[in-house]
Enzyme design. Structure first.
Site, PDB file in Angstrom:
ATOM      1  N   CYS A   7       0.837  -1.201   0.000  1.00 38.58           N
ATOM      2  CA  CYS A   7       0.000   0.000   0.000  1.00 38.58           C
ATOM      3  C   CYS A   7       0.876   1.257   0.000  1.00 38.58           C
ATOM      4  O   CYS A   7       1.856   1.341   0.741  1.00 38.58           O
ATOM      5  CB  CYS A   7      -0.899  -0.004   1.232  1.00 38.58           C
ATOM      6  SG  CYS A   7      -2.016   1.410   1.287  1.00 38.58           S
ATOM      7  N   CYS A  13       0.421   4.749   6.919  1.00 37.38           N
ATOM      8  CA  CYS A  13      -0.154   4.554   8.259  1.00 37.38           C
ATOM      9  C   CYS A  13       0.874   3.834   9.138  1.00 37.38           C
ATOM     10  O   CYS A  13       1.277   2.708   8.817  1.00 37.38           O
ATOM     11  CB  CYS A  13      -1.437   3.747   8.154  1.00 37.38           C
ATOM     12  SG  CYS A  13      -2.579   4.391   6.900  1.00 37.38           S
ATOM     13  N   CYS A  30       0.657   0.099  10.347  1.00 39.85           N
ATOM     14  CA  CYS A  30       0.145  -0.923   9.419  1.00 39.85           C
ATOM     15  C   CYS A  30       1.251  -1.731   8.748  1.00 39.85           C
ATOM     16  O   CYS A  30       2.170  -1.174   8.147  1.00 39.85           O
ATOM     17  CB  CYS A  30      -0.724  -0.262   8.358  1.00 39.85           C
ATOM     18  SG  CYS A  30      -1.464  -1.463   7.236  1.00 39.85           S
ATOM     19  N   CYS A  85     -16.821  -8.798   5.184  1.00 36.68           N
ATOM     20  CA  CYS A  85     -16.098  -7.548   4.949  1.00 36.68           C
ATOM     21  C   CYS A  85     -14.858  -7.866   4.112  1.00 36.68           C
ATOM     22  O   CYS A  85     -14.104  -8.782   4.443  1.00 36.68           O
ATOM     23  CB  CYS A  85     -15.670  -6.934   6.268  1.00 36.68           C
ATOM     24  SG  CYS A  85     -17.031  -6.756   7.439  1.00 36.68           S
ATOM     25  N   CYS A 121     -19.613  -5.595   3.030  1.00 36.09           N
ATOM     26  CA  CYS A 121     -18.858  -4.420   3.458  1.00 36.09           C
ATOM     27  C   CYS A 121     -17.526  -4.445   2.729  1.00 36.09           C
ATOM     28  O   CYS A 121     -16.942  -5.520   2.565  1.00 36.09           O
ATOM     29  CB  CYS A 121     -18.627  -4.470   4.969  1.00 36.09           C
ATOM     30  SG  CYS A 121     -17.633  -3.104   5.602  1.00 36.09           S
ATOM     31  N   CYS A 171     -19.317   2.548   8.130  1.00 33.26           N
ATOM     32  CA  CYS A 171     -18.639   1.838   9.216  1.00 33.26           C
ATOM     33  C   CYS A 171     -17.365   2.629   9.491  1.00 33.26           C
ATOM     34  O   CYS A 171     -16.508   2.727   8.609  1.00 33.26           O
ATOM     35  CB  CYS A 171     -18.320   0.414   8.771  1.00 33.26           C
ATOM     36  SG  CYS A 171     -17.234  -0.484   9.882  1.00 33.26           S
ATOM     37  N   ARG A 224     -18.146  -2.481  17.467  1.00 35.56           N
ATOM     38  CA  ARG A 224     -17.406  -3.708  17.150  1.00 35.56           C
ATOM     39  C   ARG A 224     -16.046  -3.723  17.817  1.00 35.56           C
ATOM     40  O   ARG A 224     -15.207  -2.847  17.585  1.00 35.56           O
ATOM     41  CB  ARG A 224     -17.234  -3.854  15.632  1.00 35.56           C
ATOM     42  CG  ARG A 224     -16.496  -5.137  15.248  1.00 35.56           C
ATOM     43  CD  ARG A 224     -16.544  -5.416  13.758  1.00 35.56           C
ATOM     44  NE  ARG A 224     -17.909  -5.351  13.302  1.00 35.56           N
ATOM     45  CZ  ARG A 224     -18.343  -4.525  12.336  1.00 35.56           C
ATOM     46  NH1 ARG A 224     -17.499  -3.752  11.712  1.00 35.56           N
ATOM     47  NH2 ARG A 224     -19.608  -4.506  11.997  1.00 35.56           N
TER      48      ARG A 224
HETATM   49  S1  SF4 Z   1      -4.139   1.064   6.986  1.00 33.39           S
HETATM   50 FE1  SF4 Z   1      -2.557  -0.013   5.800  1.00 33.39          FE
HETATM   51  S2  SF4 Z   1      -3.642  -0.804   4.009  1.00 33.39           S
HETATM   52 FE2  SF4 Z   1      -4.956   0.789   4.908  1.00 33.39          FE
HETATM   53  S3  SF4 Z   1      -4.392   2.686   3.862  1.00 33.39           S
HETATM   54 FE3  SF4 Z   1      -3.078   2.575   5.680  1.00 33.39          FE
HETATM   55  S4  SF4 Z   1      -1.186   1.561   4.979  1.00 33.39           S
HETATM   56 FE4  SF4 Z   1      -2.776   1.184   3.424  1.00 33.39          FE
END
Ligand code: SF4
Length: 340
Positions: A66, A70, A73, A110, A141, A201, A273
């Protein structure tokens, strides 16, 4: 004369509000623990089936790589976590997983893709997945990142029930967690989804190094949206080695049932949740979260393999607590959820 204000009662929380102040939400959060638990539980059983929990299943349909950053993550391409990347799954694989989840009691399926936003042919494939899962009689979802107007409309036409898009934390703390998009980007996608008539959500993560005030502000933001999210996932950070947040200290455990209680009190007709991080929680902590108003969980992440200890542990805990899972058509609040 010194007049002490009356203690809040469950009745005070049954009408939906969208005008919460920081002080009001903070005052709830800082109630004596037992009083807060009792109040949230009273609101919960006034509106929802008691001792019952919705089971959802989450499938990663595209894993890793990705472009977003984040900091919690493992799927961000920027961090070396050893995660194996997986391109978009086939429709057949997704539907096989959905059938298996349905047969094990899941009512909502989901599907999550690690994208900043969906594009081209892959988005068309996701639309086919939504149609296919819907045809199995399950709620659908997806979480795909940011959407434009045309994509939102296409998802609605495909029959999508819910779109997951978490705000993660407070507006003030957001830049400490993610820099590749803004808190306002997040709110705009939520508004687009709501306006298209898809259920929202949206929740967040605790344990990112945020303050209690940030937690309060996150729930206040959600509760003050034009409509409360239909589902509010409350996640506990899973500290993944290789991510910038892999070494953060653990959250003080009782912040979690307090968070669940505040979600239940400020968004009384929303599913709350208990999501990521449950595998690190004791059974006793999860029991407090159910008591405080959590009424939805994800099965363990390895549900679709033959060995699924998390699912067994869930079933055993629910049995010990005298709780049951909800049927597909069950669980709408006794009163109309949209009633203001
Ligand atoms: S949480 Fe992870 S998968 Fe989702 S946008 Fe952020 S880096 Fe990408």
């Amino acid at each position: 004369m010194n007049m002490t204000p009356p203690a809040p009662s469950a009745q005070d929380f049954l009408t939906l509000r969208h005008d919460w102040s920081t002080d009001e939400v903070l005052a709830l959060w800082e109630m004596p623990f037992a009083d807060l638990m009792a109040l949230a539980h009273a609101v919960h059983v006034a509106l929802w089936p008691a001792n019952a929990v919705q089971q959802c299943t989450l499938l990663s349909i595209k894993t890793g790589g990705c472009p977003e950053d984040c900091r919690y993550c493992s799927q961000s391409a920027r961090y070396d976590t050893g995660l194996e990347r997986q391109t978009l799954l086939s429709l057949d694989d997704v539907l096989a997983g959905a059938r298996e989840a349905r047969d094990q009691g899941a009512t909502r399926y989901c599907m999550g893709a690690a994208w900043r936003n969906p594009k081209g042919r892959q988005f068309e494939q996701v639309l086919d997945m939504v149609r296919g899962v819907k045809a199995l009689g399950m709620e659908t979802c997806v979480t795909l990142g940011m959407l434009d107007d045309a994509q939102t409309e296409a998802l609605r036409e495909a029959g999508l029930d819910y779109y997951n898009h978490n705000i993660d934390t407070s507006a003030a703390f957001y830049g400490e967690v993610i820099t590749t998009r803004s808190f306002d980007d997040r709110l705009q996608t939520l508004e687009r989804v709501r306006e298209a008539g898809i259920h929202v959500c949206s929740g967040g993560i605790l344990g990112l190094g945020e303050s209690r005030l940030d937690r309060v502000e996150m729930f206040r933001t959600l509760a003050n949206l034009a409509e409360h999210p239909s589902s509010v996932p409350v996640n506990l950070l899973v500290r993944i080695p290789g991510t910038p947040m892999g070494n953060l200290p653990p959250l003080e455990p009782l912040e979690l049932p307090r968070a669940i209680a505040v979600a239940r009190l400020t968004m009384p007709r929303s599913w709350v949740r208990l999501s990521a991080g449950r595998e690190a929680m004791s059974d006793e902590l999860q029991a407090w979260c159910y008591f405080a108003g959590a009424n939805s969980i994800f099965f363990g992440p390895r549900l679709l393999t033959t060995d699924n200890p998390e699912a067994h542990r869930d079933a055993a805990l629910l049995a010990r607590l005298g709780m049951r899972t909800m049927a597909p058509d069950e669980g709408l609040p006794a009163a109309d959820r949209s009633a203001d």
